[in-house]
Scaffold this motif. Sequence first.
Motif, PDB file in Angstrom:
ATOM      1  N   LYS A 150     -22.788  35.315 -21.437  1.00  0.00           N
ATOM      2  CA  LYS A 150     -21.699  34.805 -22.283  1.00  0.00           C
ATOM      3  C   LYS A 150     -20.358  34.921 -21.550  1.00  0.00           C
ATOM      4  CE  LYS A 150     -21.167  35.051 -27.304  1.00  0.00           C
ATOM      5  NZ  LYS A 150     -21.339  35.922 -28.451  1.00  0.00           N
ATOM      6  N   ARG A 151     -20.170  36.038 -20.892  1.00  0.00           N
ATOM      7  CA  ARG A 151     -18.914  36.238 -20.144  1.00  0.00           C
ATOM      8  C   ARG A 151     -18.789  35.219 -19.023  1.00  0.00           C
ATOM      9  NH1 ARG A 151     -18.715  42.791 -19.453  1.00  0.00           N
ATOM     10  NH2 ARG A 151     -18.488  43.217 -21.655  1.00  0.00           N
TER      11      ARG A 151
ATOM     12  N   ALA B 126     -20.155  32.351 -18.875  1.00  0.00           N
ATOM     13  CA  ALA B 126     -19.892  31.026 -19.467  1.00  0.00           C
ATOM     14  C   ALA B 126     -18.390  30.867 -19.715  1.00  0.00           C
ATOM     15  CB  ALA B 126     -20.680  30.869 -20.763  1.00  0.00           C
ATOM     16  N   ALA B 127     -17.740  31.952 -20.134  1.00  0.00           N
ATOM     17  CA  ALA B 127     -16.284  31.889 -20.376  1.00  0.00           C
ATOM     18  C   ALA B 127     -15.531  31.672 -19.067  1.00  0.00           C
ATOM     19  CB  ALA B 127     -15.817  33.168 -21.061  1.00  0.00           C
ATOM     20  N   TRP B 128     -15.989  32.336 -17.994  1.00  0.00           N
ATOM     21  CA  TRP B 128     -15.336  32.144 -16.683  1.00  0.00           C
ATOM     22  C   TRP B 128     -15.446  30.680 -16.242  1.00  0.00           C
ATOM     23  CZ3 TRP B 128     -17.897  36.668 -13.427  1.00  0.00           C
ATOM     24  CH2 TRP B 128     -17.480  37.900 -13.949  1.00  0.00           C
TER      25      TRP B 128
END
Lengths: 326, 195
Positions: A134-135, A137-139
């Motif tokens: 998830k992290r 994907a945010a990057w």
Amino acid sequence: MRHPIALVVAVAVVARVTMLPNVARAATTLLQLEVTVGRGTSSSSAKVQESFVVARPNAVTGTTCWLSKETASGKAVFDGACSYGEVLAFSKNRGATWNSAANPTLGVTLGTRRNVNLNIHLFVEKDSAAVWEKRIAAWVTKARTIFGATNPIGLTFSSSTTWHTEAAGDLVGEGCDANRGAKASSTSLYYVANQITVYVVSGVYEAQTPLQGVKCATPSNLIYLSQAKARSVALAHEIGHVLGLHHALGALAADESKNLMVDVPRSAFNLLTAGQAVRTLLDTRSWLNASTASFSSAAAVPNASRANCDTSTLCPADTLEWTKLP
Amino acid sequence: MTTLRQVSIAGFRRACAILCLCVALATVMMSCAKHQTVLRAEHGDVARQDPLTAWLTCIECTEGQLDSLVARASTTTASNGAMRDTLERAVVVGPTNTELAATRTASEQDYVSIQLSLSELGDSAMAQSREEYADSEVGAFIRLYRIRAAVALVRIDRARARAIIASAARAARDLSVRDALIRTLRDTLRAPNGP
């Protein structure tokens, strides 16, 4: 007030004496250059809200005269100083496009955003893999907005993230070697030549200095990011290096510039200048110009028109800003 | 005589006027400088040039950045003593509450800005919530800050640093911080002049 549905267009006119026909070299009067930017087709339904035009070395005298202009109408006119030649067009929401002409009018039709695949490998224990995916994907999302919306670079990123155990991370190591070369195992196991490979490992070190991330020199499309220390801007920053950008120095390094390539970024350091945008397409060291890049055939600038931007005066200064309408 | 006296008085008045102007100008300049210092501090411009902050937050870090910090902190002045104290505190407890609050606020604003750009592009929204995004950013900020502080401290005063880092590692609840602090300790044993 800019027209709300106007194109966001940045055009860099890259006239080069050697490439122009004799008629251009023989001209005694500098001509005005009129660039018409066509919208082209795009699968994106989003509206674009700003228009820019940028321009460049003088075709006749060979002197550098990079200029930047904004256009709300899709048409930009450059008076005398910048005559006709080669043109690079950038836009938000559209792909960068190259064209050239031996006359004072030039049309450029924007393409779709160029897609770069990020081949991401995550080395972490299984119980925290979902959180990390998830992290990451945010990057990636942040990188996509920086290169596609915040700045009119015309790139987008798709990504695939593969999970491996933390122990498997030993195979790819904790970064590049002292000369920023990659370990043999890091380029044989998961590396893909025509994508940007990103290893998200527990820690990234160079000469025992803990880093947020690093881009290897060889191959130039390999990035390491530290799980412990990388902030979200680190991926976009390292992609900037892959595209041939150096750390922001001088005026660009000031807090006010909010430049993506500042090495000590604070909040929302996500801007790139027109000069940096041109470099990503013109510089021979940009991975976009590498033969391994998956979209190499559609590269914006032909081989003969590229340059080493560290030594060539054919590139604009990194400090060249997008110039907006008053 | 009268004429000379008048000239003398006029000269005196001129001198007084010039002096007054100078005083006023100096006052305005001092006031501006003070105001500017406050403004620069508020905007982080001072911090940008501060080698300590630069070292604690840089992405890749330029060559010599740590050397410059160590050189400054190794000299025996009161301010450099304070720098060493700051580093020790940074290893043990991490960033200050003000720094944490600023990082969280900035991350939340960043999130909003990303969401706005995504809607401009017609792309789908972020998978993380605003809170999750800010938590990730703050977490990375804390870890980076503590680990970089540990590395700097080792270079400045190896023996003292070892004790502080060992204690901080034992107390660290975040496993990645603990691992990185232990690694820093291990590196100090490996390399006589490192890390």
